[in-house]
Motif scaffolding. Sequence first.
Motif, PDB file in Angstrom:
ATOM      1  N   ARG A   1       0.836  -1.215   0.000  1.00  0.00           N
ATOM      2  CA  ARG A   1       0.000   0.000   0.000  1.00  0.00           C
ATOM      3  C   ARG A   1       0.865   1.257   0.000  1.00  0.00           C
ATOM      4  O   ARG A   1       0.497   2.285  -0.571  1.00  0.00           O
ATOM      5  N   ALA A   2       2.027   1.174   0.643  1.00  0.00           N
ATOM      6  CA  ALA A   2       2.914   2.340   0.713  1.00  0.00           C
ATOM      7  C   ALA A   2       3.657   2.591  -0.596  1.00  0.00           C
ATOM      8  O   ALA A   2       3.991   3.739  -0.905  1.00  0.00           O
ATOM      9  N   HIS A   3       3.895   1.544  -1.383  1.00  0.00           N
ATOM     10  CA  HIS A   3       4.744   1.680  -2.570  1.00  0.00           C
ATOM     11  C   HIS A   3       3.997   1.482  -3.888  1.00  0.00           C
ATOM     12  O   HIS A   3       4.587   1.701  -4.953  1.00  0.00           O
ATOM     13  N   SER A   4       2.751   1.059  -3.851  1.00  0.00           N
ATOM     14  CA  SER A   4       2.020   0.774  -5.086  1.00  0.00           C
ATOM     15  C   SER A   4       0.798   1.679  -5.201  1.00  0.00           C
ATOM     16  O   SER A   4       0.342   2.264  -4.216  1.00  0.00           O
ATOM     17  N   GLU A   5       0.277   1.749  -6.406  1.00  0.00           N
ATOM     18  CA  GLU A   5      -0.952   2.507  -6.637  1.00  0.00           C
ATOM     19  C   GLU A   5      -2.126   1.799  -5.956  1.00  0.00           C
ATOM     20  O   GLU A   5      -2.093   0.590  -5.746  1.00  0.00           O
ATOM     21  N   PRO A   6      -3.182   2.535  -5.634  1.00  0.00           N
ATOM     22  CA  PRO A   6      -4.383   1.872  -5.084  1.00  0.00           C
ATOM     23  C   PRO A   6      -4.923   0.831  -6.059  1.00  0.00           C
ATOM     24  O   PRO A   6      -4.864   1.007  -7.274  1.00  0.00           O
ATOM     25  N   ALA A   7      -5.440  -0.260  -5.494  1.00  0.00           N
ATOM     26  CA  ALA A   7      -6.011  -1.355  -6.294  1.00  0.00           C
ATOM     27  C   ALA A   7      -4.996  -1.953  -7.259  1.00  0.00           C
ATOM     28  O   ALA A   7      -5.319  -2.305  -8.397  1.00  0.00           O
ATOM     29  N   SER A   8      -3.748  -2.072  -6.821  1.00  0.00           N
ATOM     30  CA  SER A   8      -2.708  -2.664  -7.664  1.00  0.00           C
ATOM     31  C   SER A   8      -2.848  -4.183  -7.696  1.00  0.00           C
ATOM     32  O   SER A   8      -3.522  -4.793  -6.855  1.00  0.00           O
ATOM     33  N   LEU A   9      -2.194  -4.782  -8.687  1.00  0.00           N
ATOM     34  CA  LEU A   9      -2.205  -6.241  -8.788  1.00  0.00           C
ATOM     35  C   LEU A   9      -1.509  -6.875  -7.590  1.00  0.00           C
ATOM     36  O   LEU A   9      -1.905  -7.952  -7.133  1.00  0.00           O
TER      37      LEU A   9
END
Length: 589
Positions: A236-244
């Motif tokens: 959640r800290a390093h990826s876009e929301p709703a990431s794979l």
Amino acid sequence: MPGLVSPGGPPPRITLPETPQRSDPTKTPPSHSPLPKKPPSPSPSSRSKKKTPDTPTNSNTLLLSEASLDNPDLGPFLLKLARDTIASGDGPSKALDYAIRASKSFERCAVDNIPSLDFAMSLHVLAAIYCSLSRFEEAVPVLEQAILVPDVKTGADHALAAFSGYMQLGDTFSMLGQVDKSISCYEQGLQIQMQTLGETDPRVGETCRYLAEANVQAMQFDKAEELCNKTLEIHRAHSEPASLEEAADRRLMALICEAKGDYEPALEHLVLASMAMIANGQDTEVASIDVSIGNIYMSLCRFDEAIFSYQKALTVFKSSKGENHPSVASVFVRLADLYHRTGKLRESKSYCENALRIYSKPVPGTTAEEIAGGLTEVSAIFESVDDPEEALKLLQKAMKLLEDKPGQQSTIAGIEARMGVMYYMIGKYDEARSAFESAVLKLRTSGERKSAFFGVVLNQMGLACVQLFKIDEAAELFEEARGILEQECGHCHQDTLGVYSNLAATYDAMGRVGDAIEILEYVLKLREEKLGIANPDFEDEKRRLAELLKEAGKTRDRKAKSLENLIDPNSKRTKKESTKRWPGLGFRI
């Protein structure tokens, strides 16, 4: 394997044929499924194929000379030959000789008797070749030597070598079915990675997920949940929301929650994962999640919603993968189970037949593990409809498919335990005891001797021993089961109470009336103070205790009681009365 350092550090390594690959340890790997169908291979990262160079005659002479191994230029040359031999398709046997000589050369040429990282790398390659030949036992000491070479405090290169060694050793133990040792190696690798990169690096998240999956396989769900939560926080800290990546984490978390019986949180994670997959256009993955959602709805007895989820998935699988794909068969099995639970036996039987038709003629690319898993699930339905003979046939077919597959010891143990239950139900107690004994041996070896499932299998084996008049052996099994279930489930759990009752009856049969009285008094106290006395077992246990107390002051010189009266009624339930299923393994008690 999850990464440790930035690209450009370590040299590329060989690719071994017919061995599942893990990604380059310097890169963040793609997201895994919630639970891998088979353990990953301890293979190093890939390298493009190259033609094996022609070597001069004097070079061949050089290779044959042990004295030439003192040449510091020979180690790198031999290691390159080993890689190129694999890449050219000549087979790992020839490469194995090159790798052995390369490691010897690196060891002999150590400066001031301090092994170099090249030596560690050559050992990693040698171990990978052993694994490609299914010689996992020989790979273990090689990797154990390799992890002693790096000094983590020296720098990132040494940290990478140590991390890679521990992860590869963990994979090798996993292929040997030694899950506890595998998890221990992964934990040490994770500690090295966190010390080097910090606790919030995305690559640490991948390793946490990797370790969480291993804990799920070992049925250590609390630890798996802790690791998966950490993975979610990092992504959640390093990826876009709703990431794979987040979607994959939530699928794993849903699996863990389902295994723990926390169905509402599991459903929430699956819905969020489905939304992420829809946003990324992953229709087939959405269908797989729909199957998992259907499973949760069925556990919650929301059958109409379960049918809707299964039918949605079925439509997608048929259109995207074909009508004879194992994914279609797996949905048929779920529908068969659902209709059996709702009393629609004709529909249930029809779906079972459709699934078996697909499994009997699998499409190309179907793995033995997929077929075995499907046959095991169908056997559970036959077991539920009072057809243990047919269930046994399917379990035997599943066993045959898996018996030569590395890393499947825990799965085979689960199948053997279920076969033991089937044999017990049809009165074949010798066969039941043998099946349980084999399952217990595999579970001990694989490191699951502390799981609740292992305690249940010990209890079932004890019951088979009672039927065979092996009372002393039964007592030992019940005692071990009691210790495990008290630790894993608590004193008030129904499985633990069942073992208490079985152990009390066995002590009575052995003439240890005082011990039997002590156990029954403890059970009655638990029921009165914590569980209530409405349970029908309360009156039975109270009556048994009264009889023992009445006889306690007399000289015990009597004939042995009928074994039917010695067995806990709960543990001897017929299949119609049995409703509990152990998550992931389908074992009923």
